[in-house]
Design a protein around this motif. Sequence first.
Motif, PDB file in Angstrom:
ATOM      1  N   ARG A 284       0.777  -1.144  -0.011  1.00 25.69           N
ATOM      2  CA  ARG A 284      -0.023   0.049  -0.108  1.00 25.69           C
ATOM      3  C   ARG A 284       0.715   1.391  -0.111  1.00 25.69           C
ATOM      4  O   ARG A 284       0.420   2.116   0.006  1.00 25.69           O
ATOM      5  N   ILE A 285       2.224   1.083   0.034  1.00 21.13           N
ATOM      6  CA  ILE A 285       3.121   2.331   0.377  1.00 21.13           C
ATOM      7  C   ILE A 285       3.454   2.699  -1.228  1.00 21.13           C
ATOM      8  O   ILE A 285       4.014   1.909  -1.862  1.00 21.13           O
ATOM      9  N   LEU A 286       3.373   3.977  -1.130  1.00 22.47           N
ATOM     10  CA  LEU A 286       3.830   4.882  -2.719  1.00 22.47           C
ATOM     11  C   LEU A 286       5.299   5.172  -2.153  1.00 22.47           C
ATOM     12  O   LEU A 286       5.394   6.377  -1.397  1.00 22.47           O
ATOM     13  N   TRP A 287       6.096   4.670  -2.909  1.00 22.62           N
ATOM     14  CA  TRP A 287       7.523   4.956  -2.787  1.00 22.62           C
ATOM     15  C   TRP A 287       7.859   6.261  -3.686  1.00 22.62           C
ATOM     16  O   TRP A 287       7.683   6.231  -4.770  1.00 22.62           O
ATOM     17  N   ILE A 288       8.739   6.981  -2.997  1.00 22.77           N
ATOM     18  CA  ILE A 288       9.290   8.179  -3.780  1.00 22.77           C
ATOM     19  C   ILE A 288      10.542   8.433  -3.524  1.00 22.77           C
ATOM     20  O   ILE A 288      11.238   8.381  -2.462  1.00 22.77           O
ATOM     21  N   ASP A 289      11.584   8.609  -4.753  1.00 20.83           N
ATOM     22  CA  ASP A 289      12.999   8.794  -4.581  1.00 20.83           C
ATOM     23  C   ASP A 289      13.362   9.953  -3.846  1.00 20.83           C
ATOM     24  O   ASP A 289      12.883  11.178  -4.281  1.00 20.83           O
ATOM     25  N   GLY A 290      13.832   9.698  -2.557  1.00 22.36           N
ATOM     26  CA  GLY A 290      14.195  10.832  -1.648  1.00 22.36           C
ATOM     27  C   GLY A 290      15.330  11.780  -2.093  1.00 22.36           C
ATOM     28  O   GLY A 290      15.611  12.633  -1.212  1.00 22.36           O
ATOM     29  N   SER A 291      16.068  11.513  -3.374  1.00 21.18           N
ATOM     30  CA  SER A 291      17.358  12.251  -3.580  1.00 21.18           C
ATOM     31  C   SER A 291      16.710  13.617  -4.216  1.00 21.18           C
ATOM     32  O   SER A 291      17.584  14.607  -4.217  1.00 21.18           O
ATOM     33  N   ASP A 292      15.416  13.617  -4.294  1.00 17.38           N
ATOM     34  CA  ASP A 292      14.925  14.911  -4.708  1.00 17.38           C
ATOM     35  C   ASP A 292      13.647  15.362  -3.976  1.00 17.38           C
ATOM     36  O   ASP A 292      12.560  15.014  -4.091  1.00 17.38           O
ATOM     37  N   LEU A 293      14.054  16.311  -2.640  1.00 18.91           N
ATOM     38  CA  LEU A 293      12.939  16.193  -1.679  1.00 18.91           C
ATOM     39  C   LEU A 293      11.926  17.087  -2.187  1.00 18.91           C
ATOM     40  O   LEU A 293      10.616  17.119  -1.903  1.00 18.91           O
ATOM     41  N   LYS A 294      12.138  18.056  -3.310  1.00 20.18           N
ATOM     42  CA  LYS A 294      11.108  18.832  -3.902  1.00 20.18           C
ATOM     43  C   LYS A 294       9.993  18.166  -4.521  1.00 20.18           C
ATOM     44  O   LYS A 294       8.750  18.301  -4.417  1.00 20.18           O
ATOM     45  N   GLU A 295      10.408  16.826  -5.103  1.00 17.45           N
ATOM     46  CA  GLU A 295       9.434  15.839  -5.427  1.00 17.45           C
ATOM     47  C   GLU A 295       8.764  15.429  -4.506  1.00 17.45           C
ATOM     48  O   GLU A 295       7.459  15.027  -4.719  1.00 17.45           O
ATOM     49  N   VAL A 296       9.091  14.813  -3.378  1.00 14.56           N
ATOM     50  CA  VAL A 296       8.618  14.307  -2.334  1.00 14.56           C
ATOM     51  C   VAL A 296       7.691  15.041  -1.757  1.00 14.56           C
ATOM     52  O   VAL A 296       6.583  14.935  -1.571  1.00 14.56           O
ATOM     53  N   CYS A 297       8.114  16.438  -1.530  1.00 13.30           N
ATOM     54  CA  CYS A 297       6.987  17.622  -1.132  1.00 13.30           C
ATOM     55  C   CYS A 297       5.723  17.667  -2.039  1.00 13.30           C
ATOM     56  O   CYS A 297       4.761  17.960  -1.439  1.00 13.30           O
ATOM     57  N   LEU A 298       6.104  17.644  -3.231  1.00 14.20           N
ATOM     58  CA  LEU A 298       5.033  17.999  -4.407  1.00 14.20           C
ATOM     59  C   LEU A 298       3.911  16.840  -3.954  1.00 14.20           C
ATOM     60  O   LEU A 298       2.852  16.914  -4.074  1.00 14.20           O
ATOM     61  N   THR A 299       4.471  15.524  -3.923  1.00 16.82           N
ATOM     62  CA  THR A 299       3.616  14.365  -3.916  1.00 16.82           C
ATOM     63  C   THR A 299       2.655  14.391  -2.470  1.00 16.82           C
ATOM     64  O   THR A 299       1.564  14.085  -2.508  1.00 16.82           O
ATOM     65  N   VAL A 300       3.501  14.703  -1.460  1.00 13.50           N
ATOM     66  CA  VAL A 300       2.834  14.746  -0.207  1.00 13.50           C
ATOM     67  C   VAL A 300       1.589  15.788  -0.263  1.00 13.50           C
ATOM     68  O   VAL A 300       0.633  15.607   0.234  1.00 13.50           O
ATOM     69  N   ARG A 301       2.084  16.889  -0.696  1.00 17.88           N
ATOM     70  CA  ARG A 301       1.114  17.975  -0.817  1.00 17.88           C
ATOM     71  C   ARG A 301      -0.135  17.687  -1.597  1.00 17.88           C
ATOM     72  O   ARG A 301      -1.099  17.973  -1.075  1.00 17.88           O
TER      73      ARG A 301
END
Length: 313
Positions: A284-301
Amino acid sequence: MGSQYPKVVLLGPTASGKTSVAIEIARSLPKVELVSVDAFAVYKGMDIGTAKPERSQLQDLAIHMIDLVEPSTDYSAGLFKREAENAISEIESRKNIPLLVGGSTMYLSSIIEGMVFPGTWPDIRKELEDELDKNGQLGLYKKLEDKDPEAAAKFEPTNGRRSVRALEVILGSGKKFSSYGPGFGEYLPNSFRQIGIFLEMEILDKRIEERVNAQIERGLVEEVSCLLGRSGALARAPKNAIGYFEIANYLRGELTLEAAIEEIIVRTKRFARRQLRWWRRDPRILWIDGSDLKEVCLTVRETILECSRLIQL
């Protein structure tokens, strides 16, 4: 959890950057309130070693489940679950959105899966803890395998704390630990949207090394010294926490500072790998590449905004 409103979880191994992302999200979305899911952030005075955000970072932000008790106090997973669920309910009553952030796998899973925690048997636990000290983690794990192989299969053999707790329940209640609630490993549908931060191990290892050295520079030795100087002995969990255990040994003259730092780094890397092994089983976990924290922020937002729209329907 009583409410079926969608909730967002940001998880990831230690040093993956999830706290920075959570703070950025909370600053950009005023209706978000943070819920820390960290087994050691609940303890007052354990700040540097648990990588709590500095107070200046948290200014004007709502964050729950940190600095709850003194480190001389035992704080169980069951108590954490109850208080975290109360915090989440209060956040939702304000029409705000809880963002759960953390890396304590069992604590997080207990909330997500709605696990029912059995009672406690302090005398039995004390005997098991003495046995753990005498015979080590693997001896206790073998005992758990004999009594409840289903529970043992879901635990790391080197995680003595979990073996102690499972055996405490088995011996105290007369029931298998695996018989309580849906347990771990079921991965049933629920109202939680889980987003995981993933990093290549080489990158994560480097971040861990940098973070440990930064903690030493920020005053981890002084923090541990202060805790040891307080009245009241540290409870078992805080005493054995990564970083605190090793620095305490240094302060007692049992390790050099260099050896203590190396042991902290090794233990932290092992812990990160245990975290990832636990979560990788959950589809159930959606994994996001953490090398780009801006992309992580965008997905969480985007996930939070989607949940907000669903709540308003």
